[in-house]
Design a protein around this motif. Structure first.
Motif, PDB file in Angstrom:
ATOM      1  N   TYR A 188       0.837  -1.199   0.000  1.00 47.85           N
ATOM      2  CA  TYR A 188       0.000   0.000   0.000  1.00 47.85           C
ATOM      3  C   TYR A 188       0.878   1.257   0.000  1.00 47.85           C
ATOM      4  CZ  TYR A 188      -3.971  -2.943   1.341  1.00 47.85           C
ATOM      5  OH  TYR A 188      -4.952  -3.897   1.381  1.00 47.85           O
ATOM      6  N   ASN A 189       0.395   2.282  -0.672  1.00 42.99           N
ATOM      7  CA  ASN A 189       1.018   3.594  -0.531  1.00 42.99           C
ATOM      8  C   ASN A 189       0.229   4.323   0.561  1.00 42.99           C
ATOM      9  OD1 ASN A 189       2.657   5.790  -1.029  1.00 42.99           O
ATOM     10  ND2 ASN A 189       1.225   6.672  -2.495  1.00 42.99           N
ATOM     11  N   VAL A 190       0.849   4.485   1.718  1.00 39.15           N
ATOM     12  CA  VAL A 190       0.141   5.038   2.871  1.00 39.15           C
ATOM     13  C   VAL A 190       0.544   6.508   3.047  1.00 39.15           C
ATOM     14  CG1 VAL A 190      -0.375   4.710   5.309  1.00 39.15           C
ATOM     15  CG2 VAL A 190       0.308   2.755   3.926  1.00 39.15           C
ATOM     16  N   ILE A 191      -0.468   7.366   3.106  1.00 37.87           N
ATOM     17  CA  ILE A 191      -0.201   8.797   3.279  1.00 37.87           C
ATOM     18  C   ILE A 191      -0.816   9.268   4.596  1.00 37.87           C
ATOM     19  CG2 ILE A 191      -0.509  11.106   2.286  1.00 37.87           C
ATOM     20  CD1 ILE A 191      -0.888   9.651  -0.453  1.00 37.87           C
ATOM     21  N   ARG A 192      -0.017   9.952   5.389  1.00 37.14           N
ATOM     22  CA  ARG A 192      -0.528  10.557   6.618  1.00 37.14           C
ATOM     23  C   ARG A 192      -0.089  12.027   6.638  1.00 37.14           C
ATOM     24  NH1 ARG A 192      -2.930   6.668   6.514  1.00 37.14           N
ATOM     25  NH2 ARG A 192      -3.284   5.037   8.067  1.00 37.14           N
ATOM     26  N   GLY A 193      -1.079  12.901   6.781  1.00 34.74           N
ATOM     27  CA  GLY A 193      -0.763  14.324   6.835  1.00 34.74           C
ATOM     28  C   GLY A 193      -1.158  14.881   8.189  1.00 34.74           C
ATOM     29  N   GLY A 194      -0.505  15.958   8.577  1.00 32.20           N
ATOM     30  CA  GLY A 194      -0.863  16.537   9.866  1.00 32.20           C
ATOM     31  C   GLY A 194      -0.195  17.874  10.084  1.00 32.20           C
ATOM     32  N   LYS A 195      -0.642  18.545  11.137  1.00 33.91           N
ATOM     33  CA  LYS A 195       0.029  19.775  11.542  1.00 33.91           C
ATOM     34  C   LYS A 195       0.114  19.810  13.063  1.00 33.91           C
ATOM     35  CE  LYS A 195      -4.226  22.417  10.832  1.00 33.91           C
ATOM     36  NZ  LYS A 195      -4.821  23.551  10.139  1.00 33.91           N
ATOM     37  N   LEU A 264       3.786  10.908  12.967  1.00 30.51           N
ATOM     38  CA  LEU A 264       2.895  10.481  11.871  1.00 30.51           C
ATOM     39  C   LEU A 264       3.121   9.000  11.529  1.00 30.51           C
ATOM     40  CD1 LEU A 264       3.017  13.614   9.535  1.00 30.51           C
ATOM     41  CD2 LEU A 264       1.121  12.856  10.956  1.00 30.51           C
ATOM     42  N   TYR A 271       0.226  -2.340   9.629  1.00 24.83           N
ATOM     43  CA  TYR A 271       1.183  -2.754   8.592  1.00 24.83           C
ATOM     44  C   TYR A 271       2.359  -3.458   9.262  1.00 24.83           C
ATOM     45  CZ  TYR A 271      -1.463  -0.007   5.293  1.00 24.83           C
ATOM     46  OH  TYR A 271      -2.477   0.462   4.510  1.00 24.83           O
TER      47      TYR A 271
ATOM     48  N   ILE B 262      -4.384  15.486  12.740  1.00 25.52           N
ATOM     49  CA  ILE B 262      -4.103  14.632  11.580  1.00 25.52           C
ATOM     50  C   ILE B 262      -5.042  15.113  10.459  1.00 25.52           C
ATOM     51  CG2 ILE B 262      -4.084  12.256  10.688  1.00 25.52           C
ATOM     52  CD1 ILE B 262      -1.960  12.822  12.884  1.00 25.52           C
ATOM     53  N   THR B 263      -4.468  15.565   9.358  1.00 24.18           N
ATOM     54  CA  THR B 263      -5.270  16.179   8.298  1.00 24.18           C
ATOM     55  C   THR B 263      -5.500  15.267   7.097  1.00 24.18           C
ATOM     56  OG1 THR B 263      -3.236  17.114   7.422  1.00 24.18           O
ATOM     57  CG2 THR B 263      -4.524  18.521   8.890  1.00 24.18           C
ATOM     58  N   GLU B 264      -4.738  14.185   7.022  1.00 22.60           N
ATOM     59  CA  GLU B 264      -4.874  13.322   5.833  1.00 22.60           C
ATOM     60  C   GLU B 264      -4.598  11.874   6.215  1.00 22.60           C
ATOM     61  OE1 GLU B 264      -2.199  14.480   2.735  1.00 22.60           O
ATOM     62  OE2 GLU B 264      -3.280  13.359   1.201  1.00 22.60           O
ATOM     63  N   ARG B 265      -5.485  10.992   5.748  1.00 18.15           N
ATOM     64  CA  ARG B 265      -5.287   9.548   5.960  1.00 18.15           C
ATOM     65  C   ARG B 265      -5.664   8.840   4.670  1.00 18.15           C
ATOM     66  NH1 ARG B 265      -5.138   7.707  11.344  1.00 18.15           N
ATOM     67  NH2 ARG B 265      -5.714   9.301  12.850  1.00 18.15           N
ATOM     68  N   LYS B 266      -4.682   8.320   3.987  1.00 18.73           N
ATOM     69  CA  LYS B 266      -4.970   7.584   2.744  1.00 18.73           C
ATOM     70  C   LYS B 266      -4.167   6.304   2.731  1.00 18.73           C
ATOM     71  CE  LYS B 266      -6.008  11.346  -0.448  1.00 18.73           C
ATOM     72  NZ  LYS B 266      -5.352  12.248  -1.400  1.00 18.73           N
ATOM     73  N   ASP B 267      -4.828   5.199   2.376  1.00 18.10           N
ATOM     74  CA  ASP B 267      -4.147   3.917   2.220  1.00 18.10           C
ATOM     75  C   ASP B 267      -4.487   3.416   0.821  1.00 18.10           C
ATOM     76  OD1 ASP B 267      -4.707   4.449   5.127  1.00 18.10           O
ATOM     77  OD2 ASP B 267      -3.480   2.639   5.332  1.00 18.10           O
ATOM     78  N   ILE B 268      -3.562   3.616  -0.108  1.00 18.66           N
ATOM     79  CA  ILE B 268      -3.838   3.282  -1.512  1.00 18.66           C
ATOM     80  C   ILE B 268      -3.209   1.933  -1.852  1.00 18.66           C
ATOM     81  CG2 ILE B 268      -3.576   4.069  -3.900  1.00 18.66           C
ATOM     82  CD1 ILE B 268      -3.014   6.918  -2.471  1.00 18.66           C
TER      83      ILE B 268
END
Lengths: 356, 310
Positions: A188-195, A264, A271, B262-268
Motif C-alpha cells: 500500500y502507498n500510505v499517506i498521513r498528513g498533519g500539523k 505520523l 502494517y 491529523i489532516t490526511e489519511r490515505k491507504d492506496i
C-alpha cells in the motif's frame, strides 16, 4: 579596545557587592547577610548607577575587547566582545557589561540558576559511580581547572509543522492448507498528513559552546523562566549570542520535523513493514525569543588533555565525555569474557545432562 | 560284468571328486553346570533362560556358522581367512551366521543375532565385547540379511556406514553369490575401520553393557562466539556510560500535544502477491535400525543397519 561601563549590584544596606543566591532565589549580601528580592534591589541600585561615569576613549586597536573599571578595586579588566557578565580577576567582583546587553542583545527571558557551584563539584566527584572504566583519579577535584556558572545565549523557537509523509506499507499474512504453506504480501502507498506546534525549541546561539553538549543538557523547565533582568547575572558569567537566530532556523526545525515524522509514522498502524518513501513536512517559524539559560561549565585537565563537562544550572543534569582507562578496559573485557565462557559451559552442560 | 563295475567305480570317483561339500556347524549342549554355556557377564534369570537354551552354543573360534548350508567348505575356508585378517587388524570380532527360520519381522532376526552373539563367547577378548555380526536368514520365502555391531564396533560402523555396506553387498547376496557378497562385506568393514570413526560418533562412548552414550564435549566454537558477543555487548554498555554527550535529533519534549491534528489519511492499494511452498509431513517407510538398542534377551546393547530383504 573600548572602554565600557560595568554594571554592578551593591548591597543597599552596606554597599558591599551583592550576588544572586540560587538556593534562596534572592540576592544575599555576604558581609551584612541582608537579603533582597529583585524589585527592591533594582530600585535601590538604579539611583546609584545614575551617578557613575566610567568612560574612557579607545586607546588601541583591540576592538574585539572591552576594558572596564572595576567598581570595587579600580583595576582595569578586559573582556571579549561576547562576554556580557564577568568577574574582576583582582578582587573577584561581578561586572555586568550593560551596553552589551542593550538593544537586540537584550534577552527577553532568563532561567535563573537554581543549583550552586558545590552541586557541580559534587556531581563531578560522583562521576565514578556506575562507570568502572573511568581512570581512577579522573574525578579528583584537583583536576578541575575552572568551574563557571554561565548564562548561555539560546534562541527559543516556536515552530509550526505542516505537510504529509508517504510510506510503503506491507501487510503480510500466512496460512496453510494441508502441507502447502501460503504467504500473501499486499503493498500500500500510505499517506498521513498533519500539523502540529512545537514551543520553545532551544538552540545554542553561541559558537563558543558545543551544540551537542548544550542539546544533551536539555530539557530546561520553562515554567521557571522569567522576564530578563540584569540582576540575575550577578555572581555569574554571561555570554551574548554571536549567531543570528535566522541562520539557526533550519537546524532547529529539522529536530521538529524529525519528531513530527515519527509521530505520523506511529499513526500508521496495521502494517507489518513500513518504509518511508517521501517526507513533505515543512516548518514555519511562529516566533523566536532570545533567552539566557543557566549552565555550569567545568573545565578539567587530565594528563595534559582538556575535558569539558557541563551541568544544567536548573535541573542539575551533569554531562560530559569521560576518558577510558585502557588497562581497566582490557581487564574488564577479559574478566567478562572468561565469566561468559564459564556460564556458557555451565549452560551447555546443564542442557547436556537434561538430554538436550 | 567286471568291466561295468569298473566303469561305475570310475564314474563314482569322478562325481565324488567334483561334488560340493557342505559342513553343518558344530553345536554344544547348554546345561546349568556350565552356566548354560554363557561366559559373559549377563544376568541369567527365568525371563531369558528360554532364549539362552534356544540359542545354538557354538565354538566362538569358528567365526562362520552356515546352518543353512549355503557355503561350500572351500568358500568357508576363504572367508574364515579373511575374517581372521579383519580380527587381527581391528581387534574386534567378526561373525557370519546363516540360519534358516521363518521370517516374521526384522525384530525376530535382530533378537536371533543379538542372542547368538551375546550367549556365545564372541568379542570376549576385546574391549566391551566388540565385534560385528552378519546375519543371513536364508528362509526361502523371504530371505533377509543385516549387519549388527556390538561394543566399540558401534563407534566405527555407524548407521550410515552399515547402510552403505548393505547396499553394496545387496546384489550379490540376493543373487546368492555368497562368497563374493561376504568378501565385499569384510573388505568394506575393514576399509571403514581404516578410515576411523565417523564424525557422527565422535561424541559417543560405549559402556560395559554395550550401550552407546553421549559424552559431554565443550562446544568450543559456539561458546567462544557467544562469549565474544556477550563481552562486546557488556563492554559497549560500559563504554557508553562514559559517553554522556549525545547528538539530539528530535524535539518531542517541546511538542504541544493539543496542537496535533491529523489532516490526511490515505491507504492506496498498490499490489498483492501470494507465494507458497510444500513440506512433506509423512515419514515414509524407513528402515529400522540405528542407535544402540536392546533387542536380544541378554540386556546388552548393540546397533544395526536397516536390513535388506532378498
Amino acid at each position: 579596545m573600548n572602554n565600557e561601563e560595568a554594571l554592578e549590584y551593591k548591597c543597599p544596606a552596606c554597599g558591599a557587592n551583592i550576588k544572586y543566591n540560587p538556593k534562596i532565589n534572592k540576592w544575599k549580601c555576604e558581609y551584612c547577610k541582608s537579603e533582597f528580592d529583585l524589585e527592591t534591589l533594582t530600585n535601590k541600585n538604579k539611583t546609584a548607577q545614575k551617578n557613575k561615569k566610567n568612560q574612557k576613549e579607545p586607546t588601541d586597536n583591540f576592538k574585539d575587547y572591552i576594558s572596564y573599571k572595576c567598581e570595587s578595586c579600580g583595576a582595569e579588566i578586559v573582556a571579549d566582545n561576547e562576554t556580557t557578565a564577568t568577574f574582576c580577576v583582582y578582587c573577584g567582583n561581578t561586572a555586568i557589561l550593560k551596553s552589551k546587553l542593550s538593544n537586540k542583545f537584550t534577552p527577553s527571558k532568563i532561567i535563573p540558576f537554581k543549583t550552586e557551584k558545590e552541586a557541580a563539584l559534587e556531581a563531578f566527584k560522583n562521576l565514578s559511580k556506575g562507570r568502572p572504566l573511568m581512570p581512577k583519579d579522573f574525578n579528583s577535584p584537583s583536576n578541575i581547572e575552572k568551574i563557571r556558572g554561565i548564562y548561555i545565549p539560546f534562541w527559543l523557537y516556536d515552530i509550526n509543522i505542516n505537510g504529509n509523509i508517504e510510506v510503503l506499507g506491507k501487510q503480510i499474512s500466512h496460512w496453510s492448507i494441508g502441507d502447502t504453506h501460503y504467504t500473501k504480501t499486499s503493498k500500500y502507498n500510505v499517506i498521513r498528513g498533519g500539523k502540529m506546534d512545537f514551543y520553545n525549541v532551544p538552540i545554542d546561539g553561541s559558537t563558543r559552546f558545543d551544540n551537542d553538549i548544550m542539546n544533551t543538557l536539555e530539557p530546561f523547565n520553562y515554567e521557571e523562566m522569567k522576564p530578563y533582568n540584569h540582576a540575575y547575572l550577578s555572581g555569574f558569567y554571561a555570554e551574548k549570542y554571536d549567531i543570528e537566530g535566522e541562520s539557526l532556523f533550519q537546524e532547529v526545525s529539522s529536530r521538529a520535523i524529525s519528531s513530527a515524522e515519527k509521530l505520523l509514522l506511529e499513526e500508521i498502524k496495521n502494517y507489518d513493514i513500513k518504509t518511508l518513501s517521501k517526507n513533505s513536512l515543512t516548518a514555519k517559524e511562529i516566533k523566536k525569543e532570545y533567552a539566557l539559560l543557566p549552565v555550569w561549565m567545568v573545565n578539567v585537565k587530565y594528563k595534559n588533555k582538556m575535558y569539558i563537562f557541563a551541568m544544567n544550572g536548573q535541573t542539575g543534569e551533569f554531562i560530559g565525555d569521560i576518558p577510558l582507562d585502557k588497562t581497566k578496559t582490557i581487564i574488564y573485557s577479559l574478566v567478562i569474557f572468561i565469566i561468559s565462557i564459564f556460564i556458557s559451559i555451565l549452560i551447555s552442560y546443564l542442557i547436556y545432562i537434561n538430554g538436550g | 560284468m567286471k568291466k561295468y563295475l569298473k566303469i561305475l567305480f570310475i564314474i563314482s570317483i569322478y562325481f565324488i571328486g567334483f561334488a560340493k561339500c557342505y559342513a553343518y556347524p558344530k553345536t554344544f549342549d547348554r546345561n546349568e553346570l556350565k552356566n548354560y554355556g554363557v561366559n559373559k557377564n549377563w544376568t541369567i534369570n527365568e525371563n531369558n533362560k528360554k532364549n539362552i537354551l534356544n540359542t545354538p552354543a557354538v565354538d566362538a573360534n569358528e567365526k562362520l556358522y552356515d546352518f543353512a548350508e549355503i557355503l561350500t567348505d572351500e568358500e568357508e575356508q576363504i572367508l574364515k581367512e579373511k575374517i581372521d585378517d579383519f580380527i587381527k587388524k581391528t581387534k574386534m570380532d567378526m561373525v557370519i551366521v546363516i540360519p534358516r527360520f521363518h521370517y516374521y519381522n526384522d525384530k525376530e532376526n535382530e533378537d536371533y543375532a543379538a542372542d547368538f552373539y551375546d550367549y556365545n563367547d564372541f568379542g570376549m577378548k576385546y574391549t566391551n565385547n566388540s565385534g560385528v555380526l552378519f546375519l543371513r536368514n536364508a528362509y526361502l520365502n523371504d530371505p533377509y540379511f543385516n549387519i549388527y555391531t556390538f561394543g566399540d564396533a558401534q563407534l566405527y560402523f555407524d548407521y550410515q556406514r552399515l547402510e552403505n555396506t548393505l547396499d553394496k553387498v545387496y546384489a550379490n547376496i540376493k543373487a546368492e553369490n555368497y562368497l563374493l557378497g561376504f568378501e565385499m562385506f569384510i573388505d568394506e568393514m575393514l576399509q571403514y575401520y581404516n578410515i576411523g570413526k565417523p564424525n557422527s560418533m565422535l561424541g559417543y562412548k560405549v559402556d560395559d553393557k554395550g550401550y552407546l552414550y553421549k559424552i559431554y564435549q565443550v562446544p568450543i566454537i559456539p561458546i567462544t562466539l557467544i562469549s565474544l558477543v556477550v563481552t562486546t555487548i557488556i563492554m559497549l554498555i560500559l563504554i557508553n556510560k562514559n559517553k554522556m554527550i549525545k547528538t539530539i535529533h528530535e524535539a518531542k519534549s517541546y511538542l504541544d500535544e493539543t496542537s496535533v491534528k491529523i489532516t490526511e489519511r490515505k491507504d492506496i492499494f498498490i499490489t498483492s502477491h501470494t507465494s507458497s511452498y510444500t513440506t512433506s509431513s509423512g515419514g515414509g517407510e524407513g528402515s529400522s535400525g540405528g542407535f544402540s538398542s536392546s533387542s536380544g534377551s541378554s540386556g546388552g546393547g548393540h546397533s544395526s543397519g536397516g536390513g535388506r530383504h532378498g
